[in-house]
Design a protein around this motif. Structure first.
Motif, PDB file in Angstrom:
ATOM      1  N   PHE A 173       2.338  -5.138  11.080  1.00 49.14           N
ATOM      2  CA  PHE A 173       1.449  -6.459  10.810  1.00 49.14           C
ATOM      3  C   PHE A 173       1.886  -7.476  11.659  1.00 49.14           C
ATOM      4  N   GLY A 174       1.407  -7.612  12.958  1.00 47.39           N
ATOM      5  CA  GLY A 174       1.561  -8.592  13.935  1.00 47.39           C
ATOM      6  C   GLY A 174       3.014  -7.792  14.557  1.00 47.39           C
ATOM      7  N   HIS A 175       2.972  -6.630  14.861  1.00 47.25           N
ATOM      8  CA  HIS A 175       4.189  -5.854  15.469  1.00 47.25           C
ATOM      9  C   HIS A 175       5.513  -5.778  14.776  1.00 47.25           C
ATOM     10  N   GLY A 176       5.576  -6.427  13.316  1.00 47.47           N
ATOM     11  CA  GLY A 176       6.433  -6.246  12.520  1.00 47.47           C
ATOM     12  C   GLY A 176       6.232  -5.058  11.644  1.00 47.47           C
ATOM     13  N   ARG A 177       7.290  -4.507  10.838  1.00 48.68           N
ATOM     14  CA  ARG A 177       7.109  -3.483  10.153  1.00 48.68           C
ATOM     15  C   ARG A 177       7.047  -3.854   8.732  1.00 48.68           C
ATOM     16  N   GLY A 178       7.066  -5.055   8.366  1.00 45.99           N
ATOM     17  CA  GLY A 178       6.712  -5.632   6.984  1.00 45.99           C
ATOM     18  C   GLY A 178       5.798  -7.025   7.274  1.00 45.99           C
ATOM     19  N   THR A 179       5.411  -7.405   6.081  1.00 50.77           N
ATOM     20  CA  THR A 179       4.602  -8.508   6.072  1.00 50.77           C
ATOM     21  C   THR A 179       4.801  -9.279   4.905  1.00 50.77           C
ATOM     22  N   VAL A 180       4.587 -10.572   5.038  1.00 47.81           N
ATOM     23  CA  VAL A 180       4.541 -11.577   3.785  1.00 47.81           C
ATOM     24  C   VAL A 180       2.809 -12.286   3.692  1.00 47.81           C
ATOM     25  N   ILE A 181       2.613 -11.904   2.549  1.00 51.50           N
ATOM     26  CA  ILE A 181       1.028 -12.344   2.310  1.00 51.50           C
ATOM     27  C   ILE A 181       0.870 -13.490   1.248  1.00 51.50           C
ATOM     28  N   PRO A 182       0.695 -14.595   1.669  1.00 55.22           N
ATOM     29  CA  PRO A 182       0.558 -15.639   0.850  1.00 55.22           C
ATOM     30  C   PRO A 182      -0.166 -15.421  -0.407  1.00 55.22           C
ATOM     31  N   ALA A 183       0.049 -16.246  -1.490  1.00 58.33           N
ATOM     32  CA  ALA A 183      -0.826 -16.085  -2.759  1.00 58.33           C
ATOM     33  C   ALA A 183      -2.351 -16.461  -2.113  1.00 58.33           C
ATOM     34  N   GLY A 184      -3.216 -15.648  -2.739  1.00 54.45           N
ATOM     35  CA  GLY A 184      -4.617 -15.723  -2.526  1.00 54.45           C
ATOM     36  C   GLY A 184      -5.176 -15.160  -1.165  1.00 54.45           C
ATOM     37  N   ARG A 185      -4.262 -14.655  -0.417  1.00 57.82           N
ATOM     38  CA  ARG A 185      -4.775 -14.336   0.887  1.00 57.82           C
ATOM     39  C   ARG A 185      -4.631 -12.912   1.138  1.00 57.82           C
ATOM     40  N   GLU A 186      -4.979 -12.525   2.115  1.00 56.51           N
ATOM     41  CA  GLU A 186      -5.103 -11.142   2.713  1.00 56.51           C
ATOM     42  C   GLU A 186      -4.567 -10.861   4.107  1.00 56.51           C
TER      43      GLU A 186
END
Length: 425
Positions: free
Chosen positions: A116-129
């Motif tokens: 995700f954005g060339h990173g292995r993980g991601t942080v998804i804000p509340a209410g988002r995709e």
């Protein structure tokens, strides 16, 4: 009556205005087509008697492996994860995809990391995709894809899809790159966080939008026999590259939200249909739960006001106008029979006869109102000629036992798929 109808019309008009908001495509953006989808809903114990899932407890140091069947293929793919109903940011440590084997097994040489954005993980804000980067994994129509999410920390309650008609697997610890099934000792029948798979290409897709019958409730577990799946098989056999996305949500209604069955159809249509990449057409079948929920009074069914055919038709019109505003062709599906269902049709009394008149009026408008671009007459292919308010008996039985007279079996779902004129899509 005039006050009620005026308010319904005003609500429908407001829904159209909200749904018609569009985001223009960026110049030079590569075309993507949706190949699999699920509508997410807020965490709950589940809406069916005796149901259970992991949504309220969420996950902590878990790997969750979900197997989905793609409707069309491409040279690359990407996935969509949703934290729409989370109250805090969702930290996904990492994700892999691969061609599915038996059960929780993955074909080892096909395992790929997802970034995700060339990173292995991601942080998804509340209410988002979150939408992943492209993954170089060539796929074909009807391939089965395994998606494994690992979350190291505690997620809190999880956005999910209650009735998947598929087995989802869970293991303790990080098993993203483990192709073997043995660590995945826990199972569920719901999907978690995963809301879509797209493939690179401009073939386009059709969305099937509705409630439990579209969702596949009553179809054979893990057999991919929901009517959208069988429609995908027809399209693939015809040589079409059109994707099929299932935006059905069991228990969902057109006009009212539910704590267990998701936001009303007019509220989720933008997210679950129009925001999907490459959508060319949508098949709408909605209204049975609006008609029948006044018979029930549970936390899942409330609010459960009696509704008129005119109010349901206004809800359909809101969806039609929203689709047309985006240049999406819209096909109306008639509402199937439900006579004999033990909790929606307890007996032939004045209330159930009035509900039948409402269903008949809505179906007559769908067929002859001229507002839909085309019609898929599900009622006529499913109804018993000897009693048109009841399913054909051959579409009701499961494993030699009587069904619930509402949710068609695999044969009935196949009949629904065959009732759709592929040229209209």
């Amino acid at each position: 009556m005039r006050t009620t109808l005026t308010r319904a019309a005003a609500l429908a008009t407001a829904a159209v205005a909200a749904l018609a908001v569009t985001t223009p495509a960026r110049a030079g953006e590569r075309p993507w087509t949706g190949t699999w989808a699920a509508a997410v809903q807020q965490p709950s114990p589940g809406g069916m008697p005796g149901s259970a899932n992991w949504s309220e407890a969420g996950f902590a140091d878990h790997s969750v492996r979900q197997v989905v069947r793609l409707s069309t293929g491409g040279a690359k793919l990407r996935i969509r994860l949703s934290n729409r109903y989370g109250t805090t940011p969702l930290t996904v440590t990492g994700v892999t995809v691969g061609k599915a084997g038996d059960g929780a097994a993955v074909r080892p040489l096909t395992l790929r990391p997802v970034t995700f954005g060339h990173g292995r993980g991601t942080v998804i804000p509340a209410g988002r995709e979150a939408v992943s980067d492209a993954v170089a994994l060539p796929t074909a129509a009807l391939d089965r894809l395994s998606v494994t999410l690992y979350v190291r920390g505690s997620t809190g309650p999880a956005s999910f899809h209650d009735i998947a008609s598929a087995t989802v697997y869970r293991a303790r610890g990080d098993h993203r790159f483990d192709p073997r099934p043995r660590a995945f000792t826990e199972t569920s029948s719901s999907w978690y966080y995963l809301t879509g798979v797209d493939v690179l290409g401009d073939a386009g897709s059709v969305v099937t939008f509705g409630d439990s019958v579209t969702d596949g409730t009553g179809s054979t577990q893990d057999a991919d026999n929901r009517y959208p799946d069988q429609l995908a098989e027809r399209l693939a056999a015809s040589g079409s590259r059109l994707g099929v996305l299932n935006a059905g949500l069991s228990g969902n209604r057109l006009l009212n939200d539910s704590a267990c069955f998701g936001e009303k159809a007019t509220a989720r249509f933008q997210r679950d249909v129009l925001d999907r990449p490459g959508v060319r057409s949508v098949i709408v079948m909605a209204g049975i739960n609006d008609i029948t929920y006044p018979l029930m009074d549970t936390p899942c069914s409330r609010p459960n006001p009696a509704v008129t055919a005119e109010q349901i038709i206004e809800g359909h019109r809101a969806l039609i106008r929203a689709a047309r505003a985006r240049g999406v062709k819209v096909i109306g599906g008639t509402i199937m029979p439900f006579k004999g269902n033990p909790w929606l049709y307890p007996e032939d009394n004045a209330q159930t006869l009035a509900m039948e008149r409402t269903r008949d009026a809505v179906n007559q408008w769908i067929r002859s109102g001229g507002e839909y671009d085309a019609v898929a007459d599900f009622e006529r292919v499913l109804a018993d000629p000897a009693d048109p308010d009841r399913l054909r008996p051959e579409y009701n039985t499961r494993d030699g036992q009587e069904g619930d007279w509402l949710h068609p079996n695999d044969a009935g779902l196949d009949a629904m798929a065959r009732a759709i004129d592929l040229a209209t899509l």
